[in-house]
Enzyme design. Structure first.
Site, PDB file in Angstrom:
ATOM      1  N   ASP B  56       0.838  -1.191   0.000  1.00 15.81           N
ATOM      2  CA  ASP B  56       0.000   0.000   0.000  1.00 15.81           C
ATOM      3  C   ASP B  56       0.875   1.244   0.000  1.00 15.81           C
ATOM      4  OD1 ASP B  56      -2.775   1.105   2.143  1.00 15.81           O
ATOM      5  OD2 ASP B  56      -2.169   1.621   0.103  1.00 15.81           O
ATOM      6  N   ASP B  59       2.918   1.361  -3.479  1.00 16.68           N
ATOM      7  CA  ASP B  59       2.225   1.773  -4.712  1.00 16.68           C
ATOM      8  C   ASP B  59       1.959   3.272  -4.712  1.00 16.68           C
ATOM      9  OD1 ASP B  59      -1.209   0.480  -4.270  1.00 16.68           O
ATOM     10  OD2 ASP B  59      -0.246   2.254  -3.446  1.00 16.68           O
ATOM     11  N   GLY B  60       1.816   3.863  -3.510  1.00  8.83           N
ATOM     12  CA  GLY B  60       1.699   5.311  -3.444  1.00  8.83           C
ATOM     13  C   GLY B  60       2.999   5.968  -3.903  1.00  8.83           C
ATOM     14  N   ARG B  64       3.771   8.311  -7.453  1.00  6.35           N
ATOM     15  CA  ARG B  64       4.408   9.619  -7.531  1.00  6.35           C
ATOM     16  C   ARG B  64       5.671   9.563  -8.399  1.00  6.35           C
ATOM     17  NH1 ARG B  64       2.121   9.698  -2.453  1.00  6.35           N
ATOM     18  NH2 ARG B  64       3.810   8.509  -1.493  1.00  6.35           N
ATOM     19  N   SER B  70      -3.649   7.662 -10.579  1.00  5.93           N
ATOM     20  CA  SER B  70      -4.897   7.586 -11.326  1.00  5.93           C
ATOM     21  C   SER B  70      -6.056   7.495 -10.354  1.00  5.93           C
ATOM     22  CB  SER B  70      -4.905   6.356 -12.244  1.00  5.93           C
ATOM     23  OG  SER B  70      -4.739   5.171 -11.480  1.00  5.93           O
ATOM     24  N   ASP B  77      -7.180   1.265  -4.168  1.00  4.88           N
ATOM     25  CA  ASP B  77      -6.566   1.300  -2.847  1.00  4.88           C
ATOM     26  C   ASP B  77      -7.604   1.354  -1.744  1.00  4.88           C
ATOM     27  OD1 ASP B  77      -3.407   3.136  -2.599  1.00  4.88           O
ATOM     28  OD2 ASP B  77      -3.900   1.027  -2.976  1.00  4.88           O
ATOM     29  N   ASP B  81      -8.425  -1.488   1.048  1.00  2.70           N
ATOM     30  CA  ASP B  81      -8.307  -1.205   2.475  1.00  2.70           C
ATOM     31  C   ASP B  81      -9.583  -1.574   3.211  1.00  2.70           C
ATOM     32  OD1 ASP B  81      -6.386   1.909   2.202  1.00  2.70           O
ATOM     33  OD2 ASP B  81      -5.783  -0.195   2.312  1.00  2.70           O
TER      34      ASP B  81
END
Lengths: 228, 228
Positions: B56, B59-60, B64, B70, B77, B81
């Site tokens: 998690d 991928d953030g 960036r 997107s 995400d 969660d």
């Protein structure tokens, strides 16, 4: 005549006290009590759950009759539906094995409704029920025909409640119970068969909805980029 | 030069194949496998859940770094969660009594996130994490301080996983287990105490969020009426 003085205090209070929203609060209390006694008194639980379902229809009728439709009311309804279905799936996962079945149904319910609502906002539709542009025949049937949509939604709830009422002791095998019930050839068998069909169709719709909603999210980004 | 010929298909394919979104799919597979084996192998489950948590964050960072943020990725995400937390609460409700505790936490999680997202859309904020206008001190602390917010969110997940790992047999009494663990005076006791505090604060925040979001829904209607 435009009212320049906004009176947030009284207006905000009024919406929370709208008749449909009061019915919404009653629905929540009914559900809380129902789930608190669900294992000790299954029939009362089923009756209260059904009563909450009736209230859901009544508060929609009241909103139209008294001109008290509100965004808060719509969200209250939506959230109450989601939570009551989720809790029902949780208790079913406790009495039936494999619990993965009901965990998956819960995941599908959350994912499809969440994605659908998100994409509805992005596309700007009034309600997630107002979908017109999809080439899928099942999708068109579902959204074009309110009775069919109603049948599928109600079938899910009826199936879940029926499965809970049928369960006699903790942790039974789901497949055994379903097959045994269907073989009985009783009115219950018919009810379970019809609701099983409707529920299955609803799950297929949920999966298609997720794909459509995901496409809408992607399209939103694409159009945003093209506008620059 | 404006591109009048829209090429939906290649763009749509690309977004689904963005690196952060591929990581998102991996997260989902990790979670599916984790919950499938959660009762047979608790430690592996905890490890996979933690790995999903790491993904998690990764991928953030990828979104960036590769400029592949997107809307679809953000929704993916969010939904992952919500579902992983929901499933964790479901299995906790199976191993601990009273299960009403975890049913309530599930209800609160669904309600607060749903209301918050809905009101964010109505008010037009970029993310439900960008809340600036609230007079409540706890709210300001939570949203003003990313580390505090992170602590509360992580604390919940850590507490839930810890409780699951501690559970030795089916249907234990939650209060007994928590009190026994805290009395031990071990590093585990400290971990449970700290995460219990963070989780409790998070639930209080959730309740406040619901009220704020509900007010936003009401305000939206009020302003809509005034504009006529």
């Amino acid at each position: 005549m435009p009212n320049n003085k906004s009176k947030p205090g009284p207006s905000r209070m009024s919406v929370y006290l709208y008749i449909p929203n009061i019915i919404g609060y009653i629905r929540i209390l009914l559900n809380c009590y129902a789930f608190a006694i669900c294992f000790s008194s299954k029939r009362l639980f089923a009756a209260l759950y059904f009563l909450s379902f009736v209230c859901d229809a009544v508060d929609g009728w009241c909103a139209r009759k008294f001109n008290q439709a509100s965004t808060f009311g719509a969200v209250l309804d939506m959230v109450t539906d989601r939570i009551s279905t989720a809790c029902l799936l949780v208790i079913l996962s406790q009495v039936y094995r494999p619990s993965l079945v009901f965990l998956s149904l819960l995941a599908l319910d959350i994912a499809s409704h969440w994605l659908q609502m998100y994409s509805s906002f992005l596309v700007g539709k009034a309600s997630h029920k107002d979908v017109r542009d999809s080439s899928n025949w099942l999708f068109k049937l579902y959204y074009g025909n309110r009775m069919f949509m109603g049948y599928c939604c109600v079938a899910c709830e009826v199936l879940y409640i029926a499965l809970f009422l049928i369960s006699s002791k903790h942790t039974e095998n789901l497949m055994d119970v379903v097959v045994t019930t269907l073989k009985q050839g009783s009115p219950l068998s018919l009810l379970v068969a019809i609701s099983l069909l409707g529920c299955s169709i609803k799950q297929v719709i949920n999966i298609i909805q997720m794909k459509t909603a995901a496409d809408a999210c992607v399209l939103y980004d694409t159009e945003k980029k093209q506008k620059r």
